[in-house]
Design a protein around this motif. Structure first.
Motif, PDB file in Angstrom:
ATOM      1  N   ARG A   1      27.157 -12.667  31.508  1.00 17.34           N
ATOM      2  CA  ARG A   1      26.257 -11.529  31.764  1.00 17.34           C
ATOM      3  C   ARG A   1      25.203 -11.384  30.660  1.00 17.34           C
ATOM      4  NH1 ARG A   1      28.218  -6.658  35.060  1.00 17.34           N
ATOM      5  NH2 ARG A   1      29.964  -7.498  36.256  1.00 17.34           N
ATOM      6  N   PRO A   2      23.933 -11.353  31.011  1.00 13.71           N
ATOM      7  CA  PRO A   2      22.920 -11.079  29.992  1.00 13.71           C
ATOM      8  C   PRO A   2      23.005  -9.630  29.501  1.00 13.71           C
ATOM      9  CG  PRO A   2      21.902 -11.445  32.155  1.00 13.71           C
ATOM     10  CD  PRO A   2      23.379 -11.611  32.334  1.00 13.71           C
ATOM     11  N   VAL A   3      22.550  -9.406  28.268  1.00 19.72           N
ATOM     12  CA  VAL A   3      22.506  -8.050  27.714  1.00 19.72           C
ATOM     13  C   VAL A   3      21.110  -7.483  27.959  1.00 19.72           C
ATOM     14  CG1 VAL A   3      22.606  -6.705  25.570  1.00 19.72           C
ATOM     15  CG2 VAL A   3      24.194  -8.616  25.927  1.00 19.72           C
ATOM     16  N   VAL A   4      21.032  -6.268  28.498  1.00 18.85           N
ATOM     17  CA  VAL A   4      19.721  -5.656  28.710  1.00 18.85           C
ATOM     18  C   VAL A   4      19.681  -4.258  28.106  1.00 18.85           C
ATOM     19  CG1 VAL A   4      19.413  -6.899  30.899  1.00 18.85           C
ATOM     20  CG2 VAL A   4      20.212  -4.538  30.935  1.00 18.85           C
ATOM     21  N   ALA A   5      18.468  -3.816  27.777  1.00 18.15           N
ATOM     22  CA  ALA A   5      18.267  -2.437  27.327  1.00 18.15           C
ATOM     23  C   ALA A   5      16.982  -1.940  27.973  1.00 18.15           C
ATOM     24  CB  ALA A   5      18.150  -2.386  25.812  1.00 18.15           C
ATOM     25  N   ILE A   6      17.029  -0.717  28.484  1.00 23.14           N
ATOM     26  CA  ILE A   6      15.822  -0.145  29.089  1.00 23.14           C
ATOM     27  C   ILE A   6      15.316   0.930  28.135  1.00 23.14           C
ATOM     28  CG2 ILE A   6      14.867   1.086  31.073  1.00 23.14           C
ATOM     29  CD1 ILE A   6      17.569  -0.313  32.399  1.00 23.14           C
ATOM     30  N   ILE A   7      14.104   0.719  27.651  1.00 26.76           N
ATOM     31  CA  ILE A   7      13.620   1.527  26.529  1.00 26.76           C
ATOM     32  C   ILE A   7      12.299   2.203  26.865  1.00 26.76           C
ATOM     33  CG2 ILE A   7      12.855   1.371  24.104  1.00 26.76           C
ATOM     34  CD1 ILE A   7      14.843  -0.975  23.794  1.00 26.76           C
ATOM     35  N   ASP A   8      12.212   3.490  26.525  1.00 27.18           N
ATOM     36  CA  ASP A   8      10.957   4.219  26.716  1.00 27.18           C
ATOM     37  C   ASP A   8       9.875   3.548  25.859  1.00 27.18           C
ATOM     38  OD1 ASP A   8      10.079   7.237  27.678  1.00 27.18           O
ATOM     39  OD2 ASP A   8       8.977   6.485  25.929  1.00 27.18           O
ATOM     40  N   PRO A   9       8.715   3.252  26.445  1.00 24.39           N
ATOM     41  CA  PRO A   9       7.685   2.503  25.704  1.00 24.39           C
ATOM     42  C   PRO A   9       7.284   3.161  24.383  1.00 24.39           C
ATOM     43  CG  PRO A   9       6.994   2.911  27.979  1.00 24.39           C
ATOM     44  CD  PRO A   9       8.321   3.571  27.825  1.00 24.39           C
ATOM     45  N   SER A  10       7.449   4.497  24.294  1.00 25.45           N
ATOM     46  CA  SER A  10       7.025   5.159  23.044  1.00 25.45           C
ATOM     47  C   SER A  10       8.154   5.218  22.006  1.00 25.45           C
ATOM     48  CB  SER A  10       6.560   6.586  23.355  1.00 25.45           C
ATOM     49  OG  SER A  10       7.662   7.327  23.856  1.00 25.45           O
ATOM     50  N   ASN A  11       9.322   4.687  22.340  1.00 24.80           N
ATOM     51  CA  ASN A  11      10.475   4.785  21.433  1.00 24.80           C
ATOM     52  C   ASN A  11      10.523   3.572  20.484  1.00 24.80           C
ATOM     53  OD1 ASN A  11      12.909   5.226  20.182  1.00 24.80           O
ATOM     54  ND2 ASN A  11      14.023   5.736  22.074  1.00 24.80           N
ATOM     55  N   ALA A  12       9.706   3.647  19.440  1.00 28.01           N
ATOM     56  CA  ALA A  12       9.577   2.499  18.518  1.00 28.01           C
ATOM     57  C   ALA A  12      10.897   2.132  17.828  1.00 28.01           C
ATOM     58  CB  ALA A  12       8.489   2.785  17.492  1.00 28.01           C
ATOM     59  N   PRO A  13      11.690   3.102  17.326  1.00 21.64           N
ATOM     60  CA  PRO A  13      12.941   2.718  16.658  1.00 21.64           C
ATOM     61  C   PRO A  13      13.875   1.952  17.600  1.00 21.64           C
ATOM     62  CG  PRO A  13      12.459   5.042  16.253  1.00 21.64           C
ATOM     63  CD  PRO A  13      11.455   4.561  17.244  1.00 21.64           C
ATOM     64  N   SER A  14      13.922   2.422  18.842  1.00 18.75           N
ATOM     65  CA  SER A  14      14.825   1.775  19.802  1.00 18.75           C
ATOM     66  C   SER A  14      14.352   0.352  20.114  1.00 18.75           C
ATOM     67  CB  SER A  14      14.888   2.623  21.070  1.00 18.75           C
ATOM     68  OG  SER A  14      15.729   2.028  22.002  1.00 18.75           O
ATOM     69  N   ALA A  15      13.037   0.192  20.296  1.00 17.25           N
ATOM     70  CA  ALA A  15      12.489  -1.135  20.596  1.00 17.25           C
ATOM     71  C   ALA A  15      12.706  -2.080  19.420  1.00 17.25           C
ATOM     72  CB  ALA A  15      11.003  -1.018  20.915  1.00 17.25           C
ATOM     73  N   ARG A  16      12.481  -1.552  18.204  1.00 15.47           N
ATOM     74  CA  ARG A  16      12.653  -2.385  17.004  1.00 15.47           C
ATOM     75  C   ARG A  16      14.121  -2.812  16.881  1.00 15.47           C
ATOM     76  NH1 ARG A  16      12.512  -6.127  14.521  1.00 15.47           N
ATOM     77  NH2 ARG A  16      13.272  -6.202  12.402  1.00 15.47           N
ATOM     78  N   LEU A  17      15.007  -1.870  17.145  1.00 13.81           N
ATOM     79  CA  LEU A  17      16.440  -2.178  17.042  1.00 13.81           C
ATOM     80  C   LEU A  17      16.825  -3.242  18.076  1.00 13.81           C
ATOM     81  CD1 LEU A  17      19.231  -1.713  15.881  1.00 13.81           C
ATOM     82  CD2 LEU A  17      19.467   0.319  17.324  1.00 13.81           C
ATOM     83  N   ALA A  18      16.313  -3.103  19.307  1.00 21.59           N
ATOM     84  CA  ALA A  18      16.626  -4.084  20.352  1.00 21.59           C
ATOM     85  C   ALA A  18      16.192  -5.484  19.908  1.00 21.59           C
ATOM     86  CB  ALA A  18      15.943  -3.689  21.656  1.00 21.59           C
ATOM     87  N   GLU A  19      14.975  -5.547  19.345  1.00 19.55           N
ATOM     88  CA  GLU A  19      14.478  -6.865  18.905  1.00 19.55           C
ATOM     89  C   GLU A  19      15.326  -7.421  17.773  1.00 19.55           C
ATOM     90  OE1 GLU A  19      10.364  -6.132  18.219  1.00 19.55           O
ATOM     91  OE2 GLU A  19       9.912  -6.253  20.366  1.00 19.55           O
ATOM     92  N   LYS A  20      15.704  -6.530  16.874  1.00 18.67           N
ATOM     93  CA  LYS A  20      16.551  -6.951  15.760  1.00 18.67           C
ATOM     94  C   LYS A  20      17.887  -7.513  16.268  1.00 18.67           C
ATOM     95  CE  LYS A  20      18.084  -5.332  11.369  1.00 18.67           C
ATOM     96  NZ  LYS A  20      18.312  -4.255  10.454  1.00 18.67           N
ATOM     97  N   LEU A  21      18.325  -7.000  17.409  1.00 18.90           N
ATOM     98  CA  LEU A  21      19.599  -7.452  17.985  1.00 18.90           C
ATOM     99  C   LEU A  21      19.415  -8.681  18.875  1.00 18.90           C
ATOM    100  CD1 LEU A  21      20.938  -3.876  18.828  1.00 18.90           C
ATOM    101  CD2 LEU A  21      21.959  -5.461  17.162  1.00 18.90           C
TER     102      LEU A  21
END
Ligand SMILES: CC(C)(COP(=O)(O)OP(=O)(O)OC[C@H]1O[C@@H](n2cnc3c(N)ncnc32)[C@H](O)[C@@H]1OP(=O)(O)O)[C@@H](O)C(=O)NCCC(=O)NCCS
Length: 269
Positions: A232-252
């Motif tokens: 199973r691939p890992v996915v995250a759905i992130i609000d475009p304005s949520n920079a910390p969440s997007a940065r964390l996803a990329e870090k992961l």
């Protein structure tokens, strides 16, 4: 209050007075509690005799007792734990045995990292769920979604527990040792564009943010989930304005896959 007169031989009366004196109570108080305790003891004894006389010799192991308790869904439809009322009755060792049984069956998993401990949610976590999910600072990008009342926390907790019960995977409660709950992260089964995926979640108390805890905990949860469900691939759905969440996803290790998902940007690994 009624008055009852008790006749005693002189010697015994002296003894009673001395004893009451040494206990710092009146003879009346002492006599009252002694009489009532005696009656209570004999009721207990009577119940014990009745239980012994009705004993048909059948014996149950602790696992069977737990199974009997666990088999009943609670009022929120959660199957794998006793009803709230039963759990309260299951104090101390019995409650520990209950959770140990679930862990040893492999129904639940706990993880540790260098600084943190992760375990599946259970009863009693609703205060932490509410405090973190009702704090507007944890919903800066979607303030309307912040929790308004504790019922919402109970419901969310029950849903998380159901994930674990049904799928053996779900969101973890994250602790900084020894016992402070600082946030939640983990993965649950989901479907995106017709494909079975693991949906990644994280939400941390504002006081605990910015110290790499979210990254540390989420990385451990992803590693474990990838081992158990490599397909199973890992996915995250992130609000475009949520920079910390997007940065964390990329870090992961997740990357932006599509910007036109109905709930935000879809990241994937
Ligand atoms: C998303 C969240 C869990 C990140 O928590 P955190 O404590 O900042 O995470 P970490 O300390 O592990 O940092 C993760 C990375 O994000 C970066 N980051 C944190 N805040 C940032 C910001 N405002 N802008 C850009 N990057 C940011 C950190 O610098 C770090 O990257 P780095 O190691 O390259 O420097 C936290 O902000 C949170 O709980 N937000 C509210 C809930 C939420 O939005 N959840 C996601 C729903 S989709």
């Amino acid at each position: 209050m009624s008055t009852i007169t008790v006749e005693l031989p002189d010697e015994s009366a002296v003894l009673v007075r001395k004893f009451a004196d040494s206990e710092g109570v009146t003879v009346s108080d002492f006599a009252r509690s002694a009489i009532l305790e005696k009656i209570e003891d004999s009721f207990d004894l009577q119940e014990l005799h009745e239980a012994i006389s009705e004993d048909n010799g059948e014996r149950f192991s602790i696992d069977e007792v737990l199974e009997e308790l666990l088999a009943r869904p609670n009022h929120r439809g959660v199957f794998y734990r006793p009803e709230r009322q039963n759990l309260q009755e299951l104090t101390g060792k019995a409650a520990e045995a209950h959770f140990e049984a679930l862990y040893s069956k492999g129904t639940m998993t706990s993880l540790t990292t260098e600084r943190l401990a992760l375990r599946p949610p259970h009863d009693g976590d609703e205060d932490a769920v509410f405090s973190i999910h009702s704090d507007p600072r944890t919903y800066q990008h979607r303030p309307e979604l912040a929790m308004k009342n504790r019922d919402e926390a109970f419901e969310l907790l029950a849903a998380w527990q159901r994930n674990w019960a049904e799928d053996g995977i779900g969101y973890f409660v994250v602790f900084r040792e020894p016992a402070e709950i600082i946030g939640f992260t983990g993965l649950r089964f989901s479907e995106e564009q017709g494909q079975k995926v693991l949906n990644l979640y994280y939400r941390f108390a504002p006081e605990a943010q910015g110290r790499g805890y979210a990254a540390e905990a989420a990385a451990a949860a992803i590693d474990w989930a990838r081992q158990t469900h490599p397909e199973r691939p890992v996915v995250a759905i992130i609000d475009p304005s949520n920079a910390p969440s997007a940065r964390l996803a990329e870090k992961l290790g997740l990357h932006l896959q599509t910007a036109d998902h109905e709930q935000g940007h879809l990241y994937r690994r």
